[in-house]
Design a protein around this motif. Structure first.
Motif, PDB file in Angstrom:
ATOM      1  N   VAL A 104      14.859  -1.914  -2.645  1.00  0.00           N
ATOM      2  CA  VAL A 104      13.904  -2.340  -1.619  1.00  0.00           C
ATOM      3  C   VAL A 104      12.996  -3.438  -2.166  1.00  0.00           C
ATOM      4  N   LEU A 105      12.502  -3.250  -3.388  1.00  0.00           N
ATOM      5  CA  LEU A 105      11.564  -4.213  -3.961  1.00  0.00           C
ATOM      6  C   LEU A 105      12.254  -5.507  -4.379  1.00  0.00           C
ATOM      7  N   GLU A 106      13.395  -5.403  -5.064  1.00  0.00           N
ATOM      8  CA  GLU A 106      14.067  -6.599  -5.554  1.00  0.00           C
ATOM      9  C   GLU A 106      14.650  -7.429  -4.425  1.00  0.00           C
ATOM     10  N   TRP A 107      15.063  -6.764  -3.342  1.00  0.00           N
ATOM     11  CA  TRP A 107      15.556  -7.493  -2.177  1.00  0.00           C
ATOM     12  C   TRP A 107      14.432  -7.866  -1.220  1.00  0.00           C
ATOM     13  N   ARG A 134      11.109  -4.775   6.218  1.00  0.00           N
ATOM     14  CA  ARG A 134      12.242  -4.281   7.008  1.00  0.00           C
ATOM     15  C   ARG A 134      12.197  -2.762   7.095  1.00  0.00           C
ATOM     16  N   LEU A 135      11.847  -2.125   5.990  1.00  0.00           N
ATOM     17  CA  LEU A 135      11.712  -0.670   5.971  1.00  0.00           C
ATOM     18  C   LEU A 135      10.614  -0.220   6.932  1.00  0.00           C
ATOM     19  N   ALA A 136       9.469  -0.886   6.863  1.00  0.00           N
ATOM     20  CA  ALA A 136       8.343  -0.529   7.743  1.00  0.00           C
ATOM     21  C   ALA A 136       8.702  -0.756   9.205  1.00  0.00           C
ATOM     22  N   GLY A 144       1.401   5.717  -6.214  1.00  0.00           N
ATOM     23  CA  GLY A 144       0.777   4.484  -5.733  1.00  0.00           C
ATOM     24  C   GLY A 144       1.746   3.522  -5.081  1.00  0.00           C
ATOM     25  N   VAL A 145       2.908   3.315  -5.690  1.00  0.00           N
ATOM     26  CA  VAL A 145       3.871   2.358  -5.166  1.00  0.00           C
ATOM     27  C   VAL A 145       4.352   2.763  -3.774  1.00  0.00           C
ATOM     28  N   PHE A 146       4.468   4.059  -3.527  1.00  0.00           N
ATOM     29  CA  PHE A 146       4.968   4.530  -2.227  1.00  0.00           C
ATOM     30  C   PHE A 146       3.936   4.324  -1.119  1.00  0.00           C
ATOM     31  N   PHE A 147       2.662   4.527  -1.447  1.00  0.00           N
ATOM     32  CA  PHE A 147       1.614   4.306  -0.450  1.00  0.00           C
ATOM     33  C   PHE A 147       1.485   2.822  -0.109  1.00  0.00           C
ATOM     34  N   ASP A 148       1.585   1.946  -1.120  1.00  0.00           N
ATOM     35  CA  ASP A 148       1.509   0.509  -0.858  1.00  0.00           C
ATOM     36  C   ASP A 148       2.726   0.024  -0.072  1.00  0.00           C
ATOM     37  N   LEU A 149       3.903   0.574  -0.404  1.00  0.00           N
ATOM     38  CA  LEU A 149       5.131   0.166   0.272  1.00  0.00           C
ATOM     39  C   LEU A 149       5.156   0.620   1.727  1.00  0.00           C
ATOM     40  N   SER A 150       4.290   1.563   2.087  1.00  0.00           N
ATOM     41  CA  SER A 150       4.209   2.065   3.463  1.00  0.00           C
ATOM     42  C   SER A 150       3.074   1.426   4.245  1.00  0.00           C
TER      43      SER A 150
END
Length: 417
Positions: free
Chosen positions: A299-302, A307-309, A257-263
């Protein structure tokens, strides 16, 4: 007393998932794009709320603030929330709670203010907003709700009562201005969140008609666009470096789940909430390789999800334009971290999505009752993707593809609506 009457004419506003534009047309004149950010007529649909200075930034300025590491919140792809239950959720902005509809109104007010500055301090008497063929696929009630919400945001932004026109039809009206003879045209409008199509009869004679209903032979649309392409590439090429598909010590994959939301552009900010951060930290025991989890938490804490997207999006564009592999800029995450997008990756990862987009275009031609269009008119930033154009060439062999103003064509057409 100063003249407060509205300017005669029409203001067209293309509020896009990824980019927005505005155009003005005075009676009897050609439409012209208006500058929205400096001299630029197109502006990324992005806001950055600087928490240290309590300031709000828009477009490229918003992205630069975020990428420079300023403390604050970046919001993009807000149009994707129209028609969803998340639209009226409250979030903290400058020490107050706002709904995402309120934030859309803030962005539209910026567009309105920039337009007003170009038009002697007054807005035109008529404002037309673009809308996709479907905000939400196969849900007419939610689709109407999405348009109503956008209209409410426009009123809150000071635009008054606006009218709407389908974005592919607006693009057709823009293309028509350059035609010298009649054509049957398939308009392909691939934006950040939707792909919309119309088959329309265009030409100098048709342009003189006040009612164009009979010239519009069919419209179709599907809720797939550039942000979906970015999401798929992000999941495939970057998320495995953070633990996607990683097998943990108990022989199970790390929860995905976290990877799909982060994308997903418009969901990234939700991952920075305390509950979501705690859930991500708790995933540590699901990893066999602790370095993968460390990357995820960095990625999350910073707060570097956007920026990744953005790095994935830029690599996609570079690979499409150069027809060669393009590295994904991840040195800020870890030196030498290998990730790239190649033309082969574009073909492989986007094939299923592009098939749905092309099938929707073919359905539009079928509904129009024609064998093939005279031309395909391309607009919307994501229509520049070479893989998409190749797929359209296979589906419509021999039909010429004409590139319009990818970022300003819809706004210009809305001013003619």
């Amino acid at each position: 007393m100063a003249n407060t009457l509205p300017v005669p004419g029409t203001l067209g506003i293309d509020f896009g998932t990824a980019n927005s534009a505005a155009a003005f047309r005075a009676p009897g004149q050609a439409a012209r794009l208006l500058p929205l950010e400096g001299a630029a007529t197109g502006m990324p649909t992005a806001l950055f709320f600087n928490t240290e200075e309590h300031s709000t930034h828009f477009g490229r300025d918003a992205m630069q603030q975020y990428l420079a590491g300023e403390e604050g919140r970046l919001m993009r792809s807000l149009k994707s929330l129209l028609g969803s239950s998340l639209l009226m959720e409250k979030t903290a902005v400058h020490q107050q709670l706002m709904s995402y509809q309120d934030i859309i109104a803030i962005f539209l007010k910026r567009v309105a203010d920039q337009a007003r500055a170009s038009l002697d301090g007054k807005l035109p008497e008529r404002v037309v907003l673009g809308r996709p063929v479907h905000f939400v696929d196969a849900h007419p009630e939610r689709d109407q709700q999405a348009q109503d919400s956008l209209a409410a945001a426009a009123r809150a932004a000071g635009l008054g009562e606006v009218s709407f026109q389908l974005e592919p039809i607006a693009a057709a009206l823009d293309y028509e201005q350059r035609l010298t003879q009649e054509q049957l045209v398939l308009v392909v409008d691939i934006g950040g969140g939707t792909s919309d199509f119309t088959v329309v009869r265009l030409g100098p004679e048709q342009a003189s008609h006040a009612d164009r209903t009979q010239d519009i032979l069919a419209t179709t649309g599907v809720h797939i666009g550039g942000t979906d392409f970015d999401h798929r590439l992000n999941v495939a090429q970057v998320m495995p470096l953070l633990g996607y598909k990683h097998i943990g010590p108990r022989g199970r994959e790390v929860p995905s789940g976290v990877f799909f939301d982060l994308s997903t552009w418009h969901l990234i900010q939700w991952l920075y909430a305390a509950k979501a951060m705690a859930a991500a930290r708790d995933l540590k025991s699901d990893y066999s390789d602790p370095q993968l989890h460390q990357r995820l938490m960095k990625v999350l804490e910073w707060r570097e999800g956007h920026r990744l997207a953005d790095a994935v999006e830029q690599s996609k564009i570079a690979a499409s334009q150069s027809h060669a592999a393009a590295s994904i800029a991840l040195d800020w995450l870890e030196d030498g971290l290998p990730a790239e997008i190649s033309p082969e990756v574009l073909q492989q990862q986007l094939q299923a999505l592009l098939l749905q987009v092309v099938e929707c275009a073919q359905e539009c031609v079928t509904l129009a009752g024609v064998a093939a269009p005279d031309a395909i008119y391309l607009t919307g930033g994501s229509s520049a993707l070479r893989t998409l154009r190749d797929a359209l060439a296979v589906a419509f062999p021999g039909v010429p593809q004409v590139e319009g103003d990818l970022f300003g064509g819809v706004a210009t057409g809305l001013a003619y609506a």
